[in-house]
Design a protein around this motif. Structure first.
Motif, PDB file in Angstrom:
ATOM      1  N   THR A 179       3.363   4.386  -4.029  1.00 56.87           N
ATOM      2  CA  THR A 179       2.820   3.038  -3.911  1.00 56.87           C
ATOM      3  C   THR A 179       3.247   2.182  -5.096  1.00 56.87           C
ATOM      4  O   THR A 179       3.652   2.703  -6.141  1.00 56.87           O
TER       5      THR A 179
ATOM      6  N   ILE B  15       1.494   9.189  -5.916  1.00 60.58           N
ATOM      7  CA  ILE B  15       0.046   9.385  -5.843  1.00 60.58           C
ATOM      8  C   ILE B  15      -0.337  10.851  -6.023  1.00 60.58           C
ATOM      9  O   ILE B  15      -1.259  11.173  -6.771  1.00 60.58           O
TER      10      ILE B  15
ATOM     11  N   TYR C 154       0.546  12.010  -9.565  1.00 61.34           N
ATOM     12  CA  TYR C 154      -0.102  11.183 -10.572  1.00 61.34           C
ATOM     13  C   TYR C 154       0.864  10.825 -11.707  1.00 61.34           C
ATOM     14  O   TYR C 154       0.626  11.093 -12.872  1.00 61.34           O
TER      15      TYR C 154
ATOM     16  N   ASN D 111       1.033  -0.671  -5.145  1.00 65.64           N
ATOM     17  CA  ASN D 111      -0.166  -1.482  -5.025  1.00 65.64           C
ATOM     18  C   ASN D 111      -1.017  -1.269  -6.272  1.00 65.64           C
ATOM     19  O   ASN D 111      -1.413  -0.146  -6.575  1.00 65.64           O
TER      20      ASN D 111
ATOM     21  N   GLY E 145       0.813  -1.208   0.000  1.00 66.99           N
ATOM     22  CA  GLY E 145       0.000   0.000   0.000  1.00 66.99           C
ATOM     23  C   GLY E 145       0.846   1.257   0.000  1.00 66.99           C
ATOM     24  O   GLY E 145       2.075   1.203  -0.063  1.00 66.99           O
ATOM     25  N   ALA E 146       0.175   2.391   0.095  1.00 70.19           N
ATOM     26  CA  ALA E 146       0.845   3.687   0.039  1.00 70.19           C
ATOM     27  C   ALA E 146       1.790   3.886   1.211  1.00 70.19           C
ATOM     28  O   ALA E 146       1.504   3.481   2.332  1.00 70.19           O
TER      29      ALA E 146
ATOM     30  N   TRP F  50       4.816   4.672  -8.103  1.00 75.92           N
ATOM     31  CA  TRP F  50       3.738   5.559  -8.518  1.00 75.92           C
ATOM     32  C   TRP F  50       3.598   6.652  -7.463  1.00 75.92           C
ATOM     33  O   TRP F  50       3.374   6.364  -6.284  1.00 75.92           O
TER      34      TRP F  50
ATOM     35  N   ASN G 118      -3.993  -1.683  -6.923  1.00 72.30           N
ATOM     36  CA  ASN G 118      -5.304  -1.066  -6.703  1.00 72.30           C
ATOM     37  C   ASN G 118      -5.227   0.454  -6.651  1.00 72.30           C
ATOM     38  O   ASN G 118      -6.241   1.131  -6.787  1.00 72.30           O
ATOM     39  N   ASP G 119      -4.038   0.993  -6.441  1.00 74.11           N
ATOM     40  CA  ASP G 119      -3.848   2.440  -6.342  1.00 74.11           C
ATOM     41  C   ASP G 119      -3.291   3.076  -7.615  1.00 74.11           C
ATOM     42  O   ASP G 119      -3.111   4.282  -7.677  1.00 74.11           O
TER      43      ASP G 119
END
Length: 86
Positions: A39, A66, A69, A41, A20-21, A64, A43-44
């Motif tokens: 992250t 967040i 972006y 993950n 996760g993040a 990535w 899903n993110d």
């Protein structure tokens, strides 16, 4: 809890980022410090933008970002802090 970055391997950092993040902090090439919410993950990460998770260059971690972006990278030896975002 902050993960100790003393001697952390690329594999360990990637494993944590895949969960996760995380807030990460690292020293950039110019000596300044960069902090980001990152992250690995799936899903993110927007589906259309997925790439090889973790990168393939030895010693470089591709993550990535967040907030920005977009994909960013850092050298594992320059990592100062990795804190899972709870």
């Amino acid at each position: 809890a902050t993960v100790s970055t003393s001697g952390i391997t690329k594999r360990q950092a990637v494993a944590q980022l895949k969960r996760g993040a995380c807030q990460i902090s690292f020293r950039k090439e110019d000596g300044t410090t960069r902090t980001m919410l990152a992250t690995l993950n799936k899903n993110d990460i927007p589906y259309a933008l997925e790439t090889t998770i973790g990168g393939s260059n030895r010693g470089v971690v591709v993550v990535w970002d967040i907030d920005s972006y977009g994909w960013r990278s850092f050298r594992i030896g320059r990592l100062r802090k990795l804190t899972p975002n709870s």
